[in-house]
Design a protein around this motif. Structure first.
Motif, PDB file in Angstrom:
ATOM      1  N   VAL A  43      -9.864  -1.381   2.054  1.00 15.90           N
ATOM      2  CA  VAL A  43      -8.884  -0.618   2.827  1.00 15.90           C
ATOM      3  C   VAL A  43      -9.603   0.256   3.862  1.00 15.90           C
ATOM      4  CG1 VAL A  43      -7.004   1.059   2.709  1.00 15.90           C
ATOM      5  CG2 VAL A  43      -7.257  -0.652   0.902  1.00 15.90           C
ATOM      6  N   TYR A  67      -8.357   9.246  -0.554  1.00 16.36           N
ATOM      7  CA  TYR A  67      -7.333   8.293  -0.979  1.00 16.36           C
ATOM      8  C   TYR A  67      -6.182   9.079  -1.601  1.00 16.36           C
ATOM      9  CZ  TYR A  67     -10.912   4.788  -0.148  1.00 16.36           C
ATOM     10  OH  TYR A  67     -11.865   3.991   0.446  1.00 16.36           O
ATOM     11  N   THR A  71      -2.582   1.587  -2.365  1.00 13.11           N
ATOM     12  CA  THR A  71      -1.916   0.663  -1.463  1.00 13.11           C
ATOM     13  C   THR A  71      -1.480  -0.594  -2.230  1.00 13.11           C
ATOM     14  OG1 THR A  71      -4.058  -0.281  -0.859  1.00 13.11           O
ATOM     15  CG2 THR A  71      -3.164   1.433   0.592  1.00 13.11           C
ATOM     16  N   THR A  72      -0.696  -1.429  -1.561  1.00 11.20           N
ATOM     17  CA  THR A  72      -0.284  -2.717  -2.096  1.00 11.20           C
ATOM     18  C   THR A  72      -0.517  -3.767  -1.025  1.00 11.20           C
ATOM     19  OG1 THR A  72       2.004  -2.404  -1.341  1.00 11.20           O
ATOM     20  CG2 THR A  72       1.464  -1.670  -3.589  1.00 11.20           C
ATOM     21  N   VAL A  76       0.177  -2.537   6.997  1.00  6.29           N
ATOM     22  CA  VAL A  76      -0.160  -1.116   7.058  1.00  6.29           C
ATOM     23  C   VAL A  76      -0.246  -0.707   8.525  1.00  6.29           C
ATOM     24  CG1 VAL A  76      -1.397  -1.029   4.856  1.00  6.29           C
ATOM     25  CG2 VAL A  76      -2.647  -1.604   6.946  1.00  6.29           C
ATOM     26  N   TYR A  97      -0.943   4.413   6.881  1.00  7.70           N
ATOM     27  CA  TYR A  97       0.377   4.497   6.274  1.00  7.70           C
ATOM     28  C   TYR A  97       0.820   3.120   5.779  1.00  7.70           C
ATOM     29  CZ  TYR A  97       0.860   8.970   8.794  1.00  7.70           C
ATOM     30  OH  TYR A  97       0.685  10.240   9.284  1.00  7.70           O
ATOM     31  N   GLN A  98       1.618   3.126   4.734  1.00  5.67           N
ATOM     32  CA  GLN A  98       2.266   1.899   4.253  1.00  5.67           C
ATOM     33  C   GLN A  98       3.680   2.255   3.811  1.00  5.67           C
ATOM     34  OE1 GLN A  98       0.588  -0.243   0.765  1.00  5.67           O
ATOM     35  NE2 GLN A  98       0.611  -2.045   2.086  1.00  5.67           N
ATOM     36  N   LYS A 103      -1.291   6.975   2.962  1.00  5.14           N
ATOM     37  CA  LYS A 103      -2.106   6.456   1.864  1.00  5.14           C
ATOM     38  C   LYS A 103      -3.557   6.928   1.913  1.00  5.14           C
ATOM     39  CE  LYS A 103       1.078   3.644   0.088  1.00  5.14           C
ATOM     40  NZ  LYS A 103       1.529   3.672  -1.322  1.00  5.14           N
TER      41      LYS A 103
END
Length: 270
Positions: A43, A67, A71-72, A76, A97-98, A103
């Motif tokens: 990430v 962090y 996240t998934t 993003v 961002y998500q 995030k």
């Protein structure tokens, strides 16, 4: 006429697209997860690539990430703010961002690593490990993350085979892209979070060790080939641990160092 260079899988799966002033988007792909969560270094590499495209200097020199939430997989957004553009170094921040949720927050200094010059010194000699071919596959090979990253440890850690931890709080070995692609500056951000947590060789492979904060400092552009890595911890205090990393390229040059703050989450007693 030379043939076009095919991007590596890492380059493709950390690609970013500019969508507006100071805004980049990307996709978190399968293949990089630790359990259900994309690896923090992966990430960070996406945010690092957005910064590289946004700034006049293209190579990370020092990058610090906090962090805020896991996240998934999926899209993003990365919003970049230029703080200062100097002659040799640029400073910026990035927010990832998500689904509208913040995030990760990154602050960074970028430079041109190939132009670094000045004195060099080290108070510790580079360790000598057996060759890549002589080391054994390290960590949990069943992790999805291992589809993308190949890790070889100097000694087969019994803890990953159901044995007792040695208590050393250290893992040593080699790491590279699973497809053999050469490392680059952005990949060093990911490799800094690739090794198994050293606390596993203290307490055993139990629970979860989520990253709170990760700092990566780059010292040079890596040569092609596997990276030699050493990740170690010295203090576990009330469930909080530090992880210090050192990374040398195949030519024997120190190319990155890292420090990570993590929490050790043990399973709840039944």
């Amino acid at each position: 006429m030379s043939e076009p260079v095919t991007p590596s899988q890492f380059a493709l799966e950390t690609a970013v697209q500019r969508r507006g002033e100071n805004l980049w988007t990307a996709e978190l792909h399968a293949g990089w997860r630790i359990g259900a969560v994309p690896n923090g270094g992966y990430v960070l590499a996406i945010a690092g690539r957005a910064l590289s495209e946004a700034l006049p200097h293209k190579d990370p020199l020092a990058v610090n990430a906090f962090y805020l939430a896991p996240t998934t997989l999926g899209p993003v957004e990365c919003r970049v703010e230029l703080l200062r553009a100097g002659g040799n170094t640029s400073h910026a921040s990035a927010r990832l961002y998500q689904d509208g949720e913040l995030k990760m927050v990154v602050t960074a200094a970028y430079t041109t690593l190939a132009r670094l010059q000045g004195p060099s010194w080290s108070g510790q000699a580079r360790p000598h490990f057996p060759a890549w071919e002589a080391c054994v596959s390290g960590g949990d090979s069943g992790l999805e993350f291992r589809q993308r990253v190949d890790i070889r440890l100097v000694e087969e850690a019994a803890v990953f085979r159901g044995g007792e931890p040695s208590g050393s709080g250290e893992f040593r070995g080699w790491v590279q892209h699973a497809d053999g692609a050469p490392p680059d500056a952005i990949a060093l951000l990911m490799f800094a979070d690739a090794f198994p947590p050293p606390v596993f060789d203290v307490l055993g492979v139990v629970g979860w060790v989520p990253t709170v904060e990760l700092t990566v400092q780059l010292r040079g552009l890596p040569a092609p080939g596997p990276l030699q890595a050493r990740l170690f911890s010295k203090h576990l205090t009330s469930g909080v641990i530090e992880e210090d990393g050192e990374y040398w390229d195949s030519a024997g040059n120190l190319v990155a160092i890292s420090r990570q703050t993590a929490k050790v989450r043990l399973p709840r007693a039944q």
